[in-house]
Design an enzyme around this catalytic site. Structure first.
Site, PDB file in Angstrom:
ATOM      1  N   LYS A  13       0.839  -1.216   0.000  1.00 55.97           N
ATOM      2  CA  LYS A  13       0.000   0.000   0.000  1.00 55.97           C
ATOM      3  C   LYS A  13       0.870   1.260   0.000  1.00 55.97           C
ATOM      4  O   LYS A  13       0.641   2.176  -0.792  1.00 55.97           O
ATOM      5  CB  LYS A  13      -0.946   0.006   1.214  1.00 55.97           C
ATOM      6  CG  LYS A  13      -1.905  -1.171   1.265  1.00 55.97           C
ATOM      7  CD  LYS A  13      -2.876  -1.073   2.427  1.00 55.97           C
ATOM      8  CE  LYS A  13      -2.206  -1.090   3.771  1.00 55.97           C
ATOM      9  NZ  LYS A  13      -1.478  -2.362   4.076  1.00 55.97           N
ATOM     10  N   ARG A 127      11.666  -6.173   4.952  1.00 52.84           N
ATOM     11  CA  ARG A 127      11.486  -4.718   4.828  1.00 52.84           C
ATOM     12  C   ARG A 127      12.432  -3.972   5.774  1.00 52.84           C
ATOM     13  O   ARG A 127      12.635  -4.369   6.906  1.00 52.84           O
ATOM     14  CB  ARG A 127      10.057  -4.317   5.167  1.00 52.84           C
ATOM     15  CG  ARG A 127       9.919  -2.788   5.193  1.00 52.84           C
ATOM     16  CD  ARG A 127       8.531  -2.298   5.136  1.00 52.84           C
ATOM     17  NE  ARG A 127       7.695  -2.774   6.219  1.00 52.84           N
ATOM     18  CZ  ARG A 127       6.417  -2.457   6.341  1.00 52.84           C
ATOM     19  NH1 ARG A 127       5.837  -1.691   5.450  1.00 52.84           N
ATOM     20  NH2 ARG A 127       5.711  -2.929   7.335  1.00 52.84           N
ATOM     21  N   ARG A 171      -0.763  -8.898  13.242  1.00 48.89           N
ATOM     22  CA  ARG A 171      -1.326  -7.878  12.340  1.00 48.89           C
ATOM     23  C   ARG A 171      -2.142  -8.548  11.233  1.00 48.89           C
ATOM     24  O   ARG A 171      -3.182  -8.030  10.815  1.00 48.89           O
ATOM     25  CB  ARG A 171      -0.209  -7.026  11.742  1.00 48.89           C
ATOM     26  CG  ARG A 171       0.378  -6.053  12.759  1.00 48.89           C
ATOM     27  CD  ARG A 171       1.713  -5.515  12.317  1.00 48.89           C
ATOM     28  NE  ARG A 171       1.660  -4.704  11.122  1.00 48.89           N
ATOM     29  CZ  ARG A 171       2.724  -4.398  10.382  1.00 48.89           C
ATOM     30  NH1 ARG A 171       3.916  -4.840  10.727  1.00 48.89           N
ATOM     31  NH2 ARG A 171       2.578  -3.644   9.317  1.00 48.89           N
TER      32      ARG A 171
HETATM   33  P1  AP5 Z   1       4.825  -1.643   1.803  1.00 42.25           P
HETATM   34  O1  AP5 Z   1       4.542  -0.840   0.592  1.00 42.25           O
HETATM   35  O2  AP5 Z   1       5.542  -0.976   2.930  1.00 42.25           O
HETATM   36  O3  AP5 Z   1       3.478  -2.347   2.299  1.00 42.25           O
HETATM   37  P2  AP5 Z   1       2.248  -1.763   3.113  1.00 42.25           P
HETATM   38  O4  AP5 Z   1       1.031  -2.436   2.596  1.00 42.25           O
HETATM   39  O5  AP5 Z   1       2.264  -0.253   3.126  1.00 42.25           O
HETATM   40  O6  AP5 Z   1       2.636  -2.341   4.536  1.00 42.25           O
HETATM   41  P3  AP5 Z   1       2.506  -1.683   5.967  1.00 42.25           P
HETATM   42  O7  AP5 Z   1       3.156  -2.654   6.919  1.00 42.25           O
HETATM   43  O8  AP5 Z   1       3.067  -0.282   6.004  1.00 42.25           O
HETATM   44  O9  AP5 Z   1       1.002  -1.665   6.136  1.00 42.25           O
HETATM   45  P4  AP5 Z   1       0.206  -1.720   7.403  1.00 42.25           P
HETATM   46  O10 AP5 Z   1      -1.139  -1.528   6.867  1.00 42.25           O
HETATM   47  O11 AP5 Z   1       0.370  -2.892   8.278  1.00 42.25           O
HETATM   48  O12 AP5 Z   1       0.890  -0.566   8.253  1.00 42.25           O
HETATM   49  P5  AP5 Z   1       0.468   0.950   8.560  1.00 42.25           P
HETATM   50  O13 AP5 Z   1       1.675   1.761   8.547  1.00 42.25           O
HETATM   51  O14 AP5 Z   1      -0.705   1.346   7.705  1.00 42.25           O
HETATM   52  O15 AP5 Z   1       5.624  -2.957   1.358  1.00 42.25           O
HETATM   53  C1  AP5 Z   1       6.098  -3.877   2.313  1.00 42.25           C
HETATM   54  C2  AP5 Z   1       7.476  -4.411   1.871  1.00 42.25           C
HETATM   55  O16 AP5 Z   1       7.320  -5.222   0.728  1.00 42.25           O
HETATM   56  C3  AP5 Z   1       8.481  -3.323   1.500  1.00 42.25           C
HETATM   57  O17 AP5 Z   1       9.767  -3.743   1.890  1.00 42.25           O
HETATM   58  C4  AP5 Z   1       8.373  -3.224  -0.028  1.00 42.25           C
HETATM   59  O18 AP5 Z   1       9.586  -2.782  -0.623  1.00 42.25           O
HETATM   60  C5  AP5 Z   1       8.048  -4.674  -0.391  1.00 42.25           C
HETATM   61  N1  AP5 Z   1       7.163  -4.819  -1.534  1.00 42.25           N
HETATM   62  C6  AP5 Z   1       6.027  -4.121  -1.790  1.00 42.25           C
HETATM   63  N2  AP5 Z   1       5.451  -4.567  -2.928  1.00 42.25           N
HETATM   64  C7  AP5 Z   1       6.229  -5.594  -3.375  1.00 42.25           C
HETATM   65  C8  AP5 Z   1       6.176  -6.465  -4.515  1.00 42.25           C
HETATM   66  N3  AP5 Z   1       5.175  -6.383  -5.417  1.00 42.25           N
HETATM   67  N4  AP5 Z   1       7.134  -7.406  -4.667  1.00 42.25           N
HETATM   68  C9  AP5 Z   1       8.169  -7.499  -3.765  1.00 42.25           C
HETATM   69  N5  AP5 Z   1       8.290  -6.684  -2.688  1.00 42.25           N
HETATM   70  C10 AP5 Z   1       7.331  -5.753  -2.490  1.00 42.25           C
HETATM   71  O19 AP5 Z   1      -0.117   0.791  10.041  1.00 42.25           O
HETATM   72  C11 AP5 Z   1       0.740   0.498  11.126  1.00 42.25           C
HETATM   73  C12 AP5 Z   1      -0.093   0.461  12.402  1.00 42.25           C
HETATM   74  O20 AP5 Z   1      -0.718   1.750  12.627  1.00 42.25           O
HETATM   75  C13 AP5 Z   1      -1.265  -0.532  12.387  1.00 42.25           C
HETATM   76  O21 AP5 Z   1      -0.848  -1.835  12.760  1.00 42.25           O
HETATM   77  C14 AP5 Z   1      -2.188   0.120  13.441  1.00 42.25           C
HETATM   78  O22 AP5 Z   1      -1.733  -0.130  14.752  1.00 42.25           O
HETATM   79  C15 AP5 Z   1      -2.020   1.603  13.169  1.00 42.25           C
HETATM   80  N6  AP5 Z   1      -3.034   2.118  12.200  1.00 42.25           N
HETATM   81  C16 AP5 Z   1      -2.777   2.612  10.961  1.00 42.25           C
HETATM   82  N7  AP5 Z   1      -3.931   3.000  10.363  1.00 42.25           N
HETATM   83  C17 AP5 Z   1      -4.924   2.730  11.245  1.00 42.25           C
HETATM   84  C18 AP5 Z   1      -6.345   2.883  11.204  1.00 42.25           C
HETATM   85  N8  AP5 Z   1      -6.980   3.389  10.126  1.00 42.25           N
HETATM   86  N9  AP5 Z   1      -7.063   2.502  12.287  1.00 42.25           N
HETATM   87  C19 AP5 Z   1      -6.454   1.992  13.376  1.00 42.25           C
HETATM   88  N10 AP5 Z   1      -5.115   1.807  13.483  1.00 42.25           N
HETATM   89  C20 AP5 Z   1      -4.356   2.179  12.424  1.00 42.25           C
END
Ligand code: AP5
Length: 214
Positions: A13, A127, A171
């Site tokens: 994402k 990552r 998660r």
């Molecule tokens: P990346 O692009 O970083 O993936 P992502 O989907 O953004 O993963 P996140 O871990 O950031 O998502 P998340 O939803 O768990 O975390 P968030 O920060 O929103 O890619 C991941 C890795 O894979 C990278 O190394 C990349 O290079 C690689 N990659 C990507 N695509 C690839 C491909 N096609 N092939 C190979 N490699 C690839 O949330 C964190 C925390 O915040 C949550 O756990 C929660 O506690 C809180 N939070 C956030 N939003 C809310 C909400 N709305 N409500 C409540 N709590 C919330």
């Protein structure tokens, strides 16, 4: 263009929200980045959010929903935005729909990045993120030019606190229980666009652009 990006942790994402933001000139709003920036600055919101994030749980809606809805009222969102990590449960999705409808508006599409859990676990273990500017890398698919050093700002590149293997598994459980149901919500609204996110980053991006059009 007003977009929601759905998908499990590690689906890509953040990676694709940044690319889509550049491609279409729309604002990238990541709730995870907002919480992490607050934590870095030691704000009360950041300190509250940390407890939940470290445990791999969702931050409560009362700390999240108004924060995002207020952000959407900022002038830079007038040309469109891409929401990365919000909504994350049905209550947040309904609150977003209600707030937009009150202004006679709606999202254009909910892009649903699908990837199997096994791929996710592999991706998250590789990552690395810059502890200064937040840039994201992968030790195999997107490595830094110099090991451990951010290409963009030269800061140290580290494992994100919530990418510890046991936290990633939790998660994923939280995703399947609380977030996956909103895929059906957007499907029923006729907004869901499913994208196979197990392909290479470039192929996934091509599919996203093909689905959205120029
Ligand atoms: P990346 O692009 O970083 O993936 P992502 O989907 O953004 O993963 P996140 O871990 O950031 O998502 P998340 O939803 O768990 O975390 P968030 O920060 O929103 O890619 C991941 C890795 O894979 C990278 O190394 C990349 O290079 C690689 N990659 C990507 N695509 C690839 C491909 N096609 N092939 C190979 N490699 C690839 O949330 C964190 C925390 O915040 C949550 O756990 C929660 O506690 C809180 N939070 C956030 N939003 C809310 C909400 N709305 N409500 C409540 N709590 C919330």
């Amino acid at each position: 263009m007003k977009l929601v990006l759905l998908g499990p942790p590690g689906a890509g994402k953040g990676t694709h929200a940044k690319r889509l933001s550049d491609r279409y000139g729309i604002v990238h709003i990541s709730t995870g980045d907002i919480f992490r920036a607050n934590l870095k600055n030691g704000t009360p919101l950041g300190l509250k959010a940390k407890t939940y994030m470290d445990a791999g749980a969702l931050v409560p809606d009362e700390l999240t929903t108004d924060l995002v809805l207020d952000r959407l009222n900022q002038p830079d969102c007038e040309n469109g935005y891409i929401l990365d990590g919000f909504p994350r449960n049905l209550a947040q999705a309904e609150a977003l729909t209600r707030a937009l409808a009150a202004a006679g508006d709606q999202i254009d599409a909910a892009l649903n990045l699908t990837v199997d859990d096994e791929v996710i676990v592999h991706r998250m273990s590789g990552r690395r993120v810059c502890s200064v500017c937040g840039a994201s890398y992968h030790i195999v698919s997107a490595p830094t030019r110099v090991p451990g050093v951010c290409d963009r700002c030269g800061g140290p590149v580290i494992l994100r606190a919530d990418d510890a293997p046991e936290t990633v598994l939790h998660r994923l459980e939280v995703y399947h229980e609380q977030t996956e149901p909103i895929v059906g919500y957007y499907r029923d609204l006729g907004k869901e666009i499913q994208i196979d996110a197990a392909q290479t980053v470039d192929r996934v991006f091509e599919d996203l652009v093909a689905a959205l059009g120029e």
